[in-house]
Design a protein around this motif. Structure first.
Motif, PDB file in Angstrom:
ATOM      1  N   GLN A 224       0.850  -1.189   0.000  1.00  0.00           N
ATOM      2  CA  GLN A 224       0.000   0.000   0.000  1.00  0.00           C
ATOM      3  C   GLN A 224       0.888   1.242   0.000  1.00  0.00           C
ATOM      4  O   GLN A 224       1.909   1.286   0.691  1.00  0.00           O
ATOM      5  CB  GLN A 224      -0.879   0.038   1.262  1.00  0.00           C
ATOM      6  N   ILE A 225       0.466   2.258  -0.753  1.00  0.00           N
ATOM      7  CA  ILE A 225       1.193   3.527  -0.751  1.00  0.00           C
ATOM      8  C   ILE A 225       1.152   4.126   0.653  1.00  0.00           C
ATOM      9  O   ILE A 225       0.103   4.135   1.301  1.00  0.00           O
ATOM     10  CB  ILE A 225       0.577   4.509  -1.776  1.00  0.00           C
ATOM     11  N   GLN A 226       2.287   4.604   1.097  1.00  0.00           N
ATOM     12  CA  GLN A 226       2.400   5.241   2.401  1.00  0.00           C
ATOM     13  C   GLN A 226       2.694   6.725   2.200  1.00  0.00           C
ATOM     14  O   GLN A 226       3.683   7.076   1.554  1.00  0.00           O
ATOM     15  CB  GLN A 226       3.534   4.612   3.224  1.00  0.00           C
ATOM     16  N   ILE A 227       1.830   7.576   2.740  1.00  0.00           N
ATOM     17  CA  ILE A 227       2.047   9.022   2.739  1.00  0.00           C
ATOM     18  C   ILE A 227       2.216   9.427   4.197  1.00  0.00           C
ATOM     19  O   ILE A 227       1.302   9.252   4.996  1.00  0.00           O
ATOM     20  CB  ILE A 227       0.859   9.780   2.114  1.00  0.00           C
ATOM     21  N   VAL A 228       3.390   9.959   4.522  1.00  0.00           N
ATOM     22  CA  VAL A 228       3.695  10.291   5.911  1.00  0.00           C
ATOM     23  C   VAL A 228       4.002  11.787   6.008  1.00  0.00           C
ATOM     24  O   VAL A 228       5.070  12.235   5.581  1.00  0.00           O
ATOM     25  CB  VAL A 228       4.879   9.452   6.437  1.00  0.00           C
ATOM     26  N   PRO A 229       3.062  12.575   6.561  1.00  0.00           N
ATOM     27  CA  PRO A 229       3.254  14.024   6.661  1.00  0.00           C
ATOM     28  C   PRO A 229       4.385  14.426   7.610  1.00  0.00           C
ATOM     29  O   PRO A 229       5.021  15.456   7.420  1.00  0.00           O
ATOM     30  CB  PRO A 229       1.926  14.547   7.194  1.00  0.00           C
ATOM     31  N   ASN A 230       4.625  13.593   8.639  1.00  0.00           N
ATOM     32  CA  ASN A 230       5.663  13.874   9.624  1.00  0.00           C
ATOM     33  C   ASN A 230       6.311  12.544  10.012  1.00  0.00           C
ATOM     34  O   ASN A 230       5.749  11.780  10.788  1.00  0.00           O
ATOM     35  CB  ASN A 230       5.069  14.560  10.854  1.00  0.00           C
ATOM     36  N   VAL A 231       7.487  12.282   9.452  1.00  0.00           N
ATOM     37  CA  VAL A 231       8.138  10.995   9.694  1.00  0.00           C
ATOM     38  C   VAL A 231       8.513  10.789  11.165  1.00  0.00           C
ATOM     39  O   VAL A 231       8.649   9.652  11.616  1.00  0.00           O
ATOM     40  CB  VAL A 231       9.387  10.798   8.808  1.00  0.00           C
TER      41      VAL A 231
ATOM     42  N   THR B 227      15.101  14.725   6.856  1.00  0.00           N
ATOM     43  CA  THR B 227      13.814  14.351   6.263  1.00  0.00           C
ATOM     44  C   THR B 227      12.688  14.570   7.260  1.00  0.00           C
ATOM     45  O   THR B 227      12.783  14.165   8.416  1.00  0.00           O
ATOM     46  CB  THR B 227      13.825  12.882   5.812  1.00  0.00           C
ATOM     47  N   ASN B 228      11.611  15.199   6.778  1.00  0.00           N
ATOM     48  CA  ASN B 228      10.441  15.435   7.630  1.00  0.00           C
ATOM     49  C   ASN B 228       9.160  14.801   7.089  1.00  0.00           C
ATOM     50  O   ASN B 228       8.240  14.545   7.850  1.00  0.00           O
ATOM     51  CB  ASN B 228      10.228  16.936   7.834  1.00  0.00           C
ATOM     52  N   SER B 229       9.082  14.562   5.771  1.00  0.00           N
ATOM     53  CA  SER B 229       7.908  13.876   5.220  1.00  0.00           C
ATOM     54  C   SER B 229       8.366  12.924   4.121  1.00  0.00           C
ATOM     55  O   SER B 229       9.469  13.050   3.582  1.00  0.00           O
ATOM     56  CB  SER B 229       6.876  14.870   4.685  1.00  0.00           C
ATOM     57  N   GLU B 230       7.483  11.961   3.810  1.00  0.00           N
ATOM     58  CA  GLU B 230       7.889  10.892   2.901  1.00  0.00           C
ATOM     59  C   GLU B 230       6.666  10.285   2.218  1.00  0.00           C
ATOM     60  O   GLU B 230       5.578  10.247   2.789  1.00  0.00           O
ATOM     61  CB  GLU B 230       8.624   9.819   3.717  1.00  0.00           C
ATOM     62  N   ILE B 231       6.892   9.790   1.013  1.00  0.00           N
ATOM     63  CA  ILE B 231       5.893   8.987   0.314  1.00  0.00           C
ATOM     64  C   ILE B 231       6.614   7.782  -0.273  1.00  0.00           C
ATOM     65  O   ILE B 231       7.727   7.909  -0.788  1.00  0.00           O
ATOM     66  CB  ILE B 231       5.149   9.788  -0.786  1.00  0.00           C
TER      67      ILE B 231
ATOM     68  N   ASP C 189       4.598  17.587   5.603  1.00  0.00           N
ATOM     69  CA  ASP C 189       3.341  17.505   4.845  1.00  0.00           C
ATOM     70  C   ASP C 189       3.523  17.847   3.364  1.00  0.00           C
ATOM     71  O   ASP C 189       2.700  18.523   2.761  1.00  0.00           O
ATOM     72  CB  ASP C 189       2.290  18.419   5.487  1.00  0.00           C
ATOM     73  N   ARG C 190       4.606  17.361   2.762  1.00  0.00           N
ATOM     74  CA  ARG C 190       4.917  17.685   1.356  1.00  0.00           C
ATOM     75  C   ARG C 190       4.082  16.876   0.366  1.00  0.00           C
ATOM     76  O   ARG C 190       3.791  17.331  -0.728  1.00  0.00           O
ATOM     77  CB  ARG C 190       6.413  17.459   1.114  1.00  0.00           C
ATOM     78  N   PHE C 191       3.709  15.643   0.730  1.00  0.00           N
ATOM     79  CA  PHE C 191       3.105  14.725  -0.229  1.00  0.00           C
ATOM     80  C   PHE C 191       1.616  14.512   0.045  1.00  0.00           C
ATOM     81  O   PHE C 191       1.180  14.552   1.189  1.00  0.00           O
ATOM     82  CB  PHE C 191       3.845  13.383  -0.199  1.00  0.00           C
ATOM     83  N   ASP C 192       0.856  14.274  -1.038  1.00  0.00           N
ATOM     84  CA  ASP C 192      -0.588  14.071  -0.910  1.00  0.00           C
ATOM     85  C   ASP C 192      -1.065  13.044  -1.936  1.00  0.00           C
ATOM     86  O   ASP C 192      -0.254  12.367  -2.575  1.00  0.00           O
ATOM     87  CB  ASP C 192      -1.330  15.410  -1.069  1.00  0.00           C
ATOM     88  N   GLN C 193      -2.382  12.955  -2.099  1.00  0.00           N
ATOM     89  CA  GLN C 193      -2.969  11.964  -3.004  1.00  0.00           C
ATOM     90  C   GLN C 193      -2.617  12.235  -4.467  1.00  0.00           C
ATOM     91  O   GLN C 193      -2.548  11.295  -5.266  1.00  0.00           O
ATOM     92  CB  GLN C 193      -4.486  11.899  -2.816  1.00  0.00           C
TER      93      GLN C 193
END
Length: 149
Positions: free
Chosen positions: A84-91, A104-108, A130-134
């Motif tokens: 599953q795709i993982q979108i993490v606004p704050n690692v 690194t602070n956010s990740e997809i 919070d760099r990455f979204d849908q």
């Protein structure tokens, strides 16, 4: 240019880059360079290949990276295990995050499945929260699919 227009252009560029080339490592190399150099606020863009029941560092752009990641460990390992795709606004709030780069602070992470088997994951990091979204998820998945067309 808005994010969706940027990704539509990247999708076209990726298709052109990969046309006629079937070497997976060469294609991953060009895709990671394309994404790293084209997307704003991205500090890392690369692949981890699934081999021998673990993720092994593949082609990437950015600072040095972890070389081996166990399934279920860190954002990449969770994406690989769950497919599953993982979108993490704050690692820093992600349980079990592996800090390969302390900035690194956010990740997809997008799992790459071919013939119903996990082949790799595509990992993008940002020093911004919070760099990455849908939209990122949707287009990165489409770009990843091009690796096998």
């Amino acid at each position: 240019m808005d994010k969706e227009k940027t990704y539509k252009l990247l999708l076209k560029q990726a298709g052109n880059l990969l046309q006629g080339e079937h070497d997976l490592i060469a294609n991953m190399s060009n895709i990671s360079a394309l994404l790293f150099n084209s997307l704003a606020e991205v500090s890392y863009a690369g692949f981890y290949r699934f081999q021998d029941q673990e993720l092994i560092l593949g082609p990437f752009q950015g600072p040095v990276a972890c070389m081996h990641i166990q399934l279920g460990k860190g954002v990449c390992g969770v994406a690989a295990k769950t497919q599953q795709i993982q979108i993490v606004p704050n690692v820093h709030e992600f349980n079990g995050h592996i800090a390969c780069d302390a900035n690194t602070n956010s990740e997809i992470v997008v799992p790459i499945i071919h013939n119903k088997k996990l082949v790799a994951v595509l990992d993008l990091d940002s020093n911004d929260f919070d760099r990455f979204d849908q939209i990122d998820a949707q287009y990165l998945a489409k770009i990843a699919e091009l690796l096998f067309n």
